[in-house]
Write an enzyme that holds these catalytic residues in place. Structure first.
Site, PDB file in Angstrom:
ATOM      1  N   ASP A   1       0.825  -1.202   0.000  1.00 48.64           N
ATOM      2  CA  ASP A   1       0.000   0.000   0.000  1.00 48.64           C
ATOM      3  C   ASP A   1       0.868   1.265   0.000  1.00 48.64           C
ATOM      4  O   ASP A   1       2.034   1.243   0.407  1.00 48.64           O
ATOM      5  CB  ASP A   1      -0.888   0.038   1.246  1.00 48.64           C
ATOM      6  CG  ASP A   1      -2.031  -0.948   1.198  1.00 48.64           C
ATOM      7  OD1 ASP A   1      -2.002  -1.860   0.342  1.00 48.64           O
ATOM      8  OD2 ASP A   1      -2.956  -0.824   2.022  1.00 48.64           O
TER       9      ASP A   1
ATOM     10  N   HIS B   1      -5.675   3.018  -4.472  1.00 49.92           N
ATOM     11  CA  HIS B   1      -5.730   3.193  -3.014  1.00 49.92           C
ATOM     12  C   HIS B   1      -6.230   4.596  -2.663  1.00 49.92           C
ATOM     13  O   HIS B   1      -5.871   5.141  -1.620  1.00 49.92           O
ATOM     14  CB  HIS B   1      -4.357   2.924  -2.411  1.00 49.92           C
ATOM     15  CG  HIS B   1      -4.366   2.642  -0.931  1.00 49.92           C
ATOM     16  ND1 HIS B   1      -5.335   1.889  -0.308  1.00 49.92           N
ATOM     17  CD2 HIS B   1      -3.491   3.017   0.045  1.00 49.92           C
ATOM     18  CE1 HIS B   1      -5.071   1.809   0.980  1.00 49.92           C
ATOM     19  NE2 HIS B   1      -3.960   2.499   1.231  1.00 49.92           N
TER      20      HIS B   1
ATOM     21  N   HIS C   1       3.293  -2.343   3.471  1.00 46.33           N
ATOM     22  CA  HIS C   1       3.397  -0.985   2.936  1.00 46.33           C
ATOM     23  C   HIS C   1       4.779  -0.730   2.353  1.00 46.33           C
ATOM     24  O   HIS C   1       5.760  -1.375   2.750  1.00 46.33           O
ATOM     25  CB  HIS C   1       3.120   0.044   4.032  1.00 46.33           C
ATOM     26  CG  HIS C   1       1.742  -0.033   4.606  1.00 46.33           C
ATOM     27  ND1 HIS C   1       1.379  -0.978   5.540  1.00 46.33           N
ATOM     28  CD2 HIS C   1       0.629   0.716   4.372  1.00 46.33           C
ATOM     29  CE1 HIS C   1       0.096  -0.806   5.866  1.00 46.33           C
ATOM     30  NE2 HIS C   1      -0.372   0.213   5.171  1.00 46.33           N
TER      31      HIS C   1
END
Length: 429
Positions: A165, A216, A316
């Site tokens: 992410d 996202h 992430h």
């Protein structure tokens, strides 16, 4: 305290510290820091050209621009490319009319549930009194309260879905070096404004490495707290910049920030843009600033467990510690008998893939969805009922929700400015 509360607390501390320096930039913040959360911004300019109006079921027409007939797509990173997108939170009065018309038609048809917006508090998001977040009518995924059958939560047995992410950001370069060296494909759930600020990293992931790209949102808000028109803007602009930067490709998947999605937001993503949400069933907690050893230890524990269902792990590319933790854990996947594949590729139905209108990153782009009929749209009722953690023991047993404060490693009291610039990206979890 819930994980959402922890995130907001971290955000507050970072804002208080960084505000001393009044970090203001004309575009996305360097390294992803603060990501427009505490500054107001206006559109740099109106989107160039006029827009084609959409026809039902033809998502690609929502993103075609008439001026492309003359000159094609602007080069990624060029001034013409940069000027086409908002530099901060999108202005919902300047959206392409085709998007708004499609949303209004879905609302009028009754396919967007009339669920009230949440309020963002120190504990995360709160619905108005009388609205039950775990009810089938609402089905909020935040903190694993409810699993909707229209979301993707689990990977196939024995497989680990590789995805990250919040990129592209400065730490992404080291991650991309590692992925390329190991011939490992991944899905990047990109924040639109980070693409705008890091076009070279975007090009590297998409064009050079051939990785999968997913949405996202534009500025990483709590999506259930937004009005319908702002949900539309967050998703639409991120799809637009990806579309314009990939020769017209449209992402099939998106991930809600904080896992904050309900049936209203879910329906807007599907009805207007034909996107499906990918959540996760395990969380490394790397977004807390956890050490690489701690991240590796979390992953090791899951790999030693059952191989059913497969793992979709929340990771992430927002800090050096996030990237280092993944790199240290990566050899454990094969050592423990797991297969690794890019998340979007792994969860796609046979004959489809990460794109709605292309088979891959290099093949032709078509006007229709690839892999047969466009997937069924979300309705207010489903033949496969939503499940909640109270009624579905299996879902709770195989999922690790976002950590509470008691589960986290304490953050150092003193933080250098160099460290702060990296950790400020936690605002974009």
């Amino acid at each position: 305290m819930s994980s959402s509360s922890l995130r907001l607390l971290v955000t507050s501390v970072l804002l208080a510290t960084v505000s001393v320096f009044d970090v203001v930039v004309a575009g996305p913040v360097a390294n992803g820091a603060l990501q427009e959360r505490h500054h107001s911004h206006e559109m740099r300019s109106a989107l160039p050209g006029s827009w084609f109006h959409t026809e039902e079921g033809e998502v690609h027409k929502l993103f075609r621009r008439q001026n492309l007939d003359a000159g094609g797509y602007p080069a990624v990173g060029s001034p013409a490319w940069t000027a086409a997108y908002p530099s901060g939170t999108p202005d919902n009065t300047k959206l392409p009319q085709a998007w708004v018309d499609k949303l209004n038609a879905a609302v009028a048809a009754g396919t967007i549930p009339n669920i009230p917006q949440t309020t963002v508090t120190n504990g995360g998001t709160v619905y108005p009194n009388g609205v039950q977040r775990d009810s089938p009518e609402v089905c909020s995924a935040d903190d694993f309260v409810c699993r909707s059958p229209d979301d993707v939560w689990d990977a196939p047995n024995g497989t680990v879905a590789i995805g990250f992410d919040d990129g592209p950001l400065q730490p992404s370069g080291q991650l991309y070096d590692f992925l390329a060296a190991n011939n490992q494909k991944a899905t990047h759930f990109y924040i639109g404004i980070n693409i705008l600020g890091n076009p070279d990293l975007f090009n590297r992931a998409y064009a050079t490495m051939g990785d999968d790209i997913a949405v996202h949102t534009w500025t990483h808000p709590y999506m259930t707290s937004l009005a319908n028109i702002d949900v539309l803007a967050q998703l639409g602009y991120t799809m637009q910049i990806i579309h314009d930067s990939t020769g017209g490709r449209l992402p099939r998947y998106w991930r809600p920030p904080y896992g904050d999605i309900d049936n209203r937001v879910r329906a807007i993503a599907k009805q207007v843009f034909n996107m499906t949400a990918i959540i996760w069933n395990h969380d490394t907690g790397d977004w807390t600033g956890a050490s690489p050893d701690k991240i590796k230890g979390e992953i090791q524990g899951w790999l030693n467990g059952p191989k059913s269902p497969g793992l979709i792990i929340l990771e992430h590319e927002l800090s050096a510690s996030c990237v280092q933790g993944f790199m240290e854990a990566y050899p454990l996947f094969a050592q423990n008998g797991w297969t690794t594949t890019s998340t979007a590729t792994l969860v796609s139905a046979p004959g489809s893939g990460p794109w709605q209108n292309a088979a891959n990153n290099t093949g032709p782009v078509t006007g229709a969805a690839v892999g047969g009929v466009v997937p069924a749209i979300v309705t207010t009722s489903s033949s496969a009922p939503a499940t909640t953690t109270n009624s579905t023991a299996a879902a709770a047993a195989t999922s690790t929700p976002k950590k509470s404060r008691a589960d986290q490693t304490s953050r150092p009291v003193a933080m250098t400015l160099a460290a702060l610039s990296g950790f400020a990206a936690l605002l974009l979890l």
